[in-house]
Structures are given as structure tokens and as C-alpha cells.
Scaffold this active site. Structure first.
Site, mmCIF file in Angstrom:
data_model
loop_
_atom_site.group_PDB
_atom_site.id
_atom_site.type_symbol
_atom_site.label_atom_id
_atom_site.label_comp_id
_atom_site.label_asym_id
_atom_site.label_seq_id
_atom_site.Cartn_x
_atom_site.Cartn_y
_atom_site.Cartn_z
ATOM 1 N N HIS A 1 -9.118 37.310 -9.767
ATOM 2 C CA HIS A 1 -8.732 35.977 -10.247
ATOM 3 C C HIS A 1 -9.560 34.888 -9.562
ATOM 4 C CE1 HIS A 1 -5.641 33.249 -12.027
ATOM 5 N NE2 HIS A 1 -6.034 32.469 -11.029
ATOM 6 N N GLU A 2 -9.666 34.945 -8.245
ATOM 7 C CA GLU A 2 -10.408 33.911 -7.525
ATOM 8 C C GLU A 2 -11.911 34.025 -7.766
ATOM 9 O OE1 GLU A 2 -8.872 31.480 -6.252
ATOM 10 O OE2 GLU A 2 -6.897 32.397 -6.499
ATOM 11 N N THR B 1 -0.786 4.368 4.959
ATOM 12 C CA THR B 1 -2.118 3.752 4.913
ATOM 13 C C THR B 1 -2.384 2.831 6.090
ATOM 14 O OG1 THR B 1 -1.173 2.087 3.434
ATOM 15 C CG2 THR B 1 -2.355 3.911 2.415
ATOM 16 N N GLY C 1 0.821 -1.204 0.000
ATOM 17 C CA GLY C 1 0.000 0.000 0.000
ATOM 18 C C GLY C 1 0.850 1.246 0.000
#
EC number: 3.4.24.-
Length: 812
Positions: free
Chosen positions: A555-556, A337, A333
Site C-alpha cells: 500500500h505505501e 500563535t 489569531g
């Protein structure tokens, strides 16, 4: 009859308390003893004889302070074995001890014709007076200078007394008279009466002290003989057993120290003399408190490994059916994890001996050490069977053989061969189960992965939204969490997080709550911690002028409007122009669930959202900035994957273009990468990528042009509040205003900004009142500046050369 339970193993610390390591203490004491013997002598502490030179000893000898006639402490002269040096050992009176002095007259008559060596040692006297006759005239009569009762001395006796300092010198003390061919010496003999030894050691120690006078026989031997007398006996150092043992003592101590050092090092698992011993650690269940209740989000992996625990607890259940337990389990994994956590849970649940070791512990700089450690580890496991061996990061020792720069005769390969034989060789080790963990299963040797060695591979994937919620609940048990916290909402916003990242998120939330002085952790701290872990901490201290903030807000706002106006995009979560991490602003969305598949229409909408910021700059300012660099890069990568990997181009069809960029492993990829398509195909790929990006740009431009008024309102709202939630942005697009505007949040001060509590100083000034007046004046000035700014802003014009260089880079 029920099966008897397996014999529980003997774990460290389960019996009597360990006795102290006496060997280490003995070794330390011996080292201290050798150092003390080598660097310190009894004289260093005032315990041995005092060292004196020959001149000082001679002065004391003439002063009568040397004890001469004591049989218990005679004056001895000891020569070295080679006879070139010597030492005078004597007992002298201390300076504070003074003798009682008595005078006795003497007379010495000797012939003037005697040779010089037989004449009196007049040079040893401090002085004398010479007269012409041994008679003096008193009342007309000749009277002899020799007093009545004077002791008659011979020349040797006189010389001995002179050397001993017993002749009273001075012109008035010694008279030398000539009588024909004879000389007459008249003077006084000094007799010093010293306190005798009492036999009491404490009293005698206050009166006497021993001295040692070293000298060289070649240059000072005659002087010593003359001083101590011709009968002085010189004896050589005896080669007694005591002296021999004293000389051998440092060597013996060093050998004993080396013995204890090698013994102590060879006794431990990491000793210098135990290269071939296993470094596996036996895990005690008393110290390991992790169980399967502490493992969440990986239900399938827990079921796979639970069979191992159940087999160890009740083996007859499986043996009745003819089943055998897997000889080895490989957990694969991504990092974080929970592979190692799962192994710790197995150790906490099973009653078998559990050995833990890292793959890097097998490899050393010495040849054959790794293979020897493998054999020793399995020998230990067999002695305490049934047992489990957990090898973490097995890829450090289990890489595929026959590749790499080292060729086929690598030390790592010998270790791997030993591991293969022990796991499934000629001998049967059915009572030893091997559990290994790695995140590089693709580079492991095929012989290691075959059935009989690692029969089962357990894939530990990243948790889904339910798994993340369970993991958050597990870690929330360890902290003080406020009631009503929605872990489901936090789990939806942490897509792609591993268990380790979620644990770090909860810990960061606890730190934020403690920094704010809260008693419990609320959902706001969890979301702030999520943003911090994902994108970095807010940088409110970053110096950005008003024009830079407006560029970021436009921009945002473009991103947010495109996100809400595209039908296949994720729900908007938050928009902010507060710098965070490496970004000056951010538009965040909150997925409703984890998506295993992504539609082409969803990817096209992602391209539109990515182009929204650049389009907003073009619409508002009439020019563009360099702030869309990351958006262009992400849009280009997504469009290229759509064309080359996902087969979403009608012109190029369902073909993968380009070699798959997998894990880089030197044993499998020594050559250079090359394209698997022609130049004409490359041009077609570029044109298709450009078409997708340009189409998304046109869609974003159309959306923002249609909602230009909403773009301006959202920009002003971001300039005022800096951070807006998704529902507030939706209110602006739907109603033109926010029904529930956010409160202005004042960020906590930095540690360097914390000042002392204001109060009155010594001069009587009220600092608190003055500070409030200053803040009021400053607020009034800022209000006037904002009004002037708003008046100058209509119409708004922007020249990118003022803020950015001509090439688009940031102005320095």
C-alpha cells in the site's frame, strides 16, 4: 527641555519584604483554642479535680481519708442554679499516704425506749457481739465490761463517729449488753493521725488530691446530709462575673474567628467577601523576563504593538504631530500563535503598570459582580496611570448582545456594557490602554470593535516557513542543540504548525535525546519529534503478522511511486510501514515552501497519490482491503471541494454550492442548515466528484502497472528495512536498487523490557553466555523460516477473506 520620563509604578515585591500575615496566624490559633476549650478539659490532662461517685467517696469518708478540719480546704457542697444537682468539693489523702492509728475505749448507755431515729446507728458498724449482762465474773467477782477511763459518749456522738468510720467494728470490738431497760455499748474509738499540711505546694500535692462528687439532690440529698452531718451547708453557684465570662468565652472566640475570617477573605482579590473587586493581577517586570527578543515569526504583529511601548516611553514624539495612541488593541489569531506571549513581551518592555486578567474572571453566579469588577479594574488602572490592561480570551465576556438562549438581559451583557462605558464612555480614560486577545473575533459585539474602543485589530497568523525557522531558533536557545542542525529543513516539514506546537516539538526532541542518553539534540531527534507531534509515536509493539506487514508495504509503495511519478506533487520525504498513531504505515512528503495557492493540476495529482495505495493492492493481490478507507475519504473531500467551492468543474461552472460551514455560534445559527441547490444539481455534483476520483484511479493504475517491477522491489525493501528515505526510493525507481541502503535500526527497549545485567547466578551458570547461545539458535531458526517462506511465496496468492471478514472489516 527633554520630557520627563513617566513615573514608574510600584510593583508588588519591589519594596520592603512583606510581613507575615499575622491575621491568618491569629485566626488559626483562635480556632485551635476554641476546639481545645470545647473538646478538652483540665481533667483530660490530669490538671483538675478527680471525679468520683458518691459510693466511693463514702468509703473514703469512713476510712478517714477525707480532710475535715482544714480551714484552707473545707468540705463544700455546691448546688446548681436550679437546685436539682450538686457537687461535693473535698480534699482527700492519696492512697499511698497511711495514717497513724490510736485506740481509745468508750462506753454508751441509752434507754431501750428511745425511738428508732434516736438510737445508735448499729447498722453502720461492721459487726458487734451481744451479751446478757454488762458484767462478767472473774474469780467469783462481778467485773464491769466498761474499762476504767472509758470515754462516755452520747448517742449523737456515737452516730457521728460511726458515720466517720471511727468505731472499731467486729464481734470482738463492740459489745452490746442489756442492763434492765437500758443497753450498754462498749468498744474502741479509732483515732487516725494524718500528716499535716506543710504549706509547701509541691509536698502537699504529693499527699493530697481534690475530688468532685456529683449527686442528685432529690435521690441522694438525704444521704449526703447524713454522711456529712446535719450542720452541712448547701450553697448555690454564684453568678459572679468570672463565671459569666467563662460561659461567654466560647461565643466570644467564635465571633473573633468569624471577624478574622471575613477580614482575611475581604482583603484578597479572590476573597469570598470581595465579589465586586477586580481579579486583575499587576505584573512586575522583575518577575516577567519575556521581551520582544523572545517573540519570533510574527514581525508585523510586533511592529503594531511596538507603537504602544514607544508611546509609553516617549509620548511627546506622537503628541507633537497631534497623534493619539490607540485606546485598545485586539489581537486575533488561531490558538497557539503567540497572542498571550506578545502581551507578556509588552509587559516586559514597557515601564507602565501592566494588569492581566482573563475574560472568564468577570462572570460569576452573582448578579452585578462582573460589572463591579470591570469598574474596580479600571479604577486601579487609573490610580497607576499610564497603565495597560490585558484581557485574555475576551470572547468569554464580549459576545454579541441580544442573542442566545438567555435573551437580552444576561449577566454577561451587563458586564459587557460596563466594559464598553469604561473603554470609551462619558469619562476620558486616555491613560489606560486595553489589550485583548481572542481566536473568535467573529462573535464579538460590534460596539466593542468600533474605533474608540478597539481602534486596532492585530492579526496574529500562523508563521510561514521563515517564521517557523525563527521560532525554532528562539526555542533552541533554551536547550543543548548539536552544531549543524538545519532548522530550515525542520521548518519546511512543519507547515501549519503554530508557535506553541513548535515549542512542544523542541521539548519532545529534548525528551527523546535524554531517553537515548545523548548529550545534545541532533536533527534526527527533531525530525522524530516532528513525526511524533504530527502523527503520533511509533507503535513497534503492535502485533502484526507477516501478511499484514506485506499488505502495508504494498500500500505505501503504491503511494510513494505515484508521488514520484506525478509532476505536480511535493518531493517525497520518507516511507515507513512502522505503525504510528492510528496508521499502520505512512508516506510523507516535504514541501519546498509554504503555498498560498494551489493549482488544479496539483490537486489532481493529490487525488492520484491518494488512489495509489488501493491500486497497488489491486495489482499485487488481485483484490483490495479496507486499508484505503482514509485515502478514499480524503480524496472524496478534496474532489467535492474542487467541484463545490473552487469552481474547478466545467459542467457546474464558477458557482459555490452548499452553505459555508463556518464557526458554530448559537447566537447566530439557531436554525437547521439546508442546501442551496436542487436535486438535479446534487446528482451532477456527485457525478463530477465521481469522475475526478475515477480519473485519478485510472491514472494511478496506469502508473503502477508501468512500474510493476519497481513496486515489487520497493515492497521488498520496505519489508526488510521498514523505513526508507525519499532519496533511497528514488534510487530504486531509477536504478532498481539502493546505492546507500539504510542501516537496520533497533528501537530502544520499553521500560518493562529492561532486564537486570546478566551474570553468574549462585549455581555457577553463566547467564550472559546462555543468552547469547539462545539468540544464535533463534536467529538460525528465523533464517530457516524465511527461506521456507520465500519458497512458498512464489507465486504469491492472497485471499482477503483469510485476513479480513467477508464484509471487508478487520477479522477479530
Amino acid at each position: 527641555m527633554p520630557p520627563s520620563p513617566p513615573r514608574p509604578p510600584k510593583f508588588p515585591g519591589s519594596g520592603r519584604p512583606e510581613s507575615p500575615n499575622w491575621g491568618v496566624w491569629v485566626m488559626v490559633l483562635l480556632i485551635v483554642g476554641v476546639l481545645a476549650f470545647g473538646f478538652f478539659t483540665p481533667e483530660s490532662f490530669g490538671l483538675g479535680p478527680r471525679k468520683e461517685n458518691l459510693e466511693s467517696f463514702e468509703a473514703q469518708y469512713k476510712a478517714g481519708r477525707v480532710v475535715l478540719n482544714d480551714p484552707k480546704a473545707p468540705v463544700e457542697v455546691v448546688l446548681s442554679e436550679n437546685g436539682s444537682e450538686g457537687v461535693i468539693h473535698a480534699l482527700v489523702y492519696r492512697k499511698e499516704i497511711q495514717p497513724k492509728v490510736e485506740m481509745t475505749p468508750f462506753a454508751l448507755t441509752y434507754s431501750m425506749s428511745l425511738p428508732d431515729r434516736d438510737k445508735p446507728l448499729l447498722n453502720e458498724l461492721s459487726g458487734y457481739r451481744v451479751v446478757e449482762s454488762p458484767y462478767r465474773t472473774e474469780e467469783g467477782k462481778n467485773v464491769s465490761l466498761i474499762p476504767e477511763g472509758a470515754q462516755k459518749l452520747s448517742v449523737p456522738e456515737f452516730n457521728r463517729l460511726a458515720l466517720e468510720g471511727r468505731i472499731a467494728g467486729g464481734k470482738d470490738g463492740i459489745i452490746l449488753a442489756e442492763d434492765g431497760n437500758q443497753n450498754v455499748l462498749v468498744g474502741q474509738i479509732v483515732t487516725r493521725i494524718w500528716p499535716a499540711a506543710t504549706g509547701d505546694a509541691s509536698v502537699d500535692k504529693q499527699r493530697f488530691e481534690r475530688v468532685e462528687v456529683p449527686f442528685t439532690l432529690e435521690f441522694q440529698g438525704d444521704r449526703v446530709k447524713q454522711l456529712l452531718g446535719p450542720d452541712t451547708k448547701f450553697k448555690r453557684e454564684s453568678g459572679s462575673w468570672g463565671g459569666i465570662l467563662l460561659n461567654l468565652l466560647p461565643i466570644v472566640l467564635i465571633l473573633v474567628i468569624l471577624f478574622f475570617m471575613f477580614r482575611a477573605q475581604s482583603g484578597g482579590a479572590r476573597g469570598a467577601m470581595s465579589f465586586g473587586k477586580s481579579r486583575a493581577r499587576l505584573i512586575s517586570p522583575d518577575k516577567n523576563k519575556v521581551t520582544f527578543k523572545d517573540v519570533a515569526g510574527i514581525s508585523e504583529a510586533k511592529e503594531e504593538v511596538w507603537e504602544l511601548v514607544e508611546f509609553l516611553r516617549n509620548p511627546e514624539k506622537f503628541r507633537d504631530l497631534g497623534a493619539t495612541i490607540p485606546r485598545g488593541v485586539l489581537m486575533v489569531g488561531a490558538p497557539g500563535t503567540g497572542k498571550t506571549l506578545l502581551a507578556r513581551a509588552i509587559a516586559g518592555e514597557s515601564n507602565a503598570s501592566f494588569y492581566s486578567i482573563s475574560g472568564s474572571d468577570f462572570v460569576e453566579m452573582f448578579v452585578g459582580v462582573g460589572a463591579s469588577r470591570v469598574r474596580d479594574m479600571f479604577e486601579q488602572a487609573k490610580r497607576t496611570a499610564p497603565s495597560l490592561i490585558f484581557i485574555d480570551e475576551i470572547d468569554a465576556v464580549g459576545r454579541q448582545r441580544g442573542y442566545g438562549m438567555g435573551g437580552g438581559n444576561d449577566e454577561r451583557e451587563q458586564t459587557l456594557n460596563a466594559l464598553l462605558v469604561e473603554m470609551d464612555g462619558f469619562e476620558n480614560n486616555s491613560n489606560v490602554i486595553v489589550i485583548a486577545a481572542t481566536n473568535r473575533a467573529d462573535i464579538l459585539d460590534p460596539a466593542l470593535l468600533r474605533p474608540g474602543r478597539f481602534d486596532r485589530q492585530v492579526v496574529v497568523n500562523l508563521p510561514d516557513v521563515r517564521g517557523r525557522e525563527q521560532i525554532l531558533q528562539v526555542h533552541a536557545r533554551k536547550v543543548k542543540m548539536a552544531p549543524g542542525v538545519s532548522f530550515e529543513r525542520i521548518a519546511r516539514g512543519t507547515s501549519g504548525f503554530s508557535g506553541a506546537q513548535l515549542a512542544n516539538l523542541v521539548n519532545e526532541a529534548a525528551l527523546l535525546a535524554a531517553r537515548k542518553g545523548l548529550k545534545e539534540i541532533t536533527e534526527a531527534e527533531l525530525e522524530e519529534a516532528r513525526d511524533k507531534v504530527s502523527w503520533g509515536r511509533e507503535r513497534r509493539s503492535l502485533a502484526i503478522n507477516e501478511r499484514g506487514r506485506r499488505i502495508t508495504a504494498v500500500h505505501e509503495a503504491g503511494h510513494a511511486i505515484c508521488l514520484l511519478k506525478t509532476p505536480h506533487s511535493e518531493p517525497l520525504h520518507r516511507v515507513t510501514i512502522v505503525p504510528r498513531g492510528g496508521a499502520l504505515g505512512m508516506t510523507m512528503w516535504l514541501p519546498s515552501d509554504d503555498k498560498m495557492h494551489q493549482l488544479r493540476s496539483e490537486m489532481l495529482d493529490q487525488l492520484v497519490v491518494a488512489m495509489g495505495g488501493r491500486c497497488a493492492e489491486q495489482i499485487v493481490f488481485g483484490d483490495v482491503t479496507s486499508g484505503a478507507t482514509g485515502d478514499i475519504k480524503s480524496a472524496t473531500n478534496l474532489a467535492r471541494r474542487m467541484v463545490c467551492e473552487f469552481g474547478m468543474s466545467e459542467k457546474l461552472g464558477l458557482i459555490e454550492y452548499g452553505e459555508h460551514q463556518g464557526e458554530v455560534y448559537i447566537a447566530r445559527d439557531l436554525g437547521t442548515r439546508s442546501r442551496n441547490y436542487s436535486e438535479s444539481t446534487a446528482e451532477l455534483i456527485d457525478s463530477e466528484v465521481r469522475f475526478l476520483v475515477d480519473s485519478a484511479y485510472e491514472r494511478a493504475m496506469a502508473i503502477l502497472t508501468e512500474n510493476r517491477d519497481k513496486l515489487d522491489i520497493l515492497t521488498e525493501a520496505l519489508m526488510e528495512f521498514e523505513t526508507l528515505e525519499g532519496s533511497q526510493v528514488m534510487d530504486i525507481l531509477e536504478y532498481g536498487e539502493m546505492k546507500n541502503p539504510p542501516a537496520r535500526v533497533t528501537p530502544p527497549p520499553m521500560p518493562s523490557e529492561v532486564e537486570e545485567q546478566p551474570g553468574k547466578d549462585d549455581s555457577g551458570h553463566n547467564e550472559k553466555k546462555e543468552a547469547e547461545e539462545t539468540r544464535a539458535d533463534g536467529a538460525e531458526e528465523r533464517k530457516m523460516e524465511e527461506e521456507l517462506e520465500q519458497a512458498e511465496r512464489a507465486p504469491f496468492s492472497y485471499n482477503p477473506v483469510d485476513e479480513f471478514g467477508k464484509d471487508g472489516g478487520e477479522k477479530k
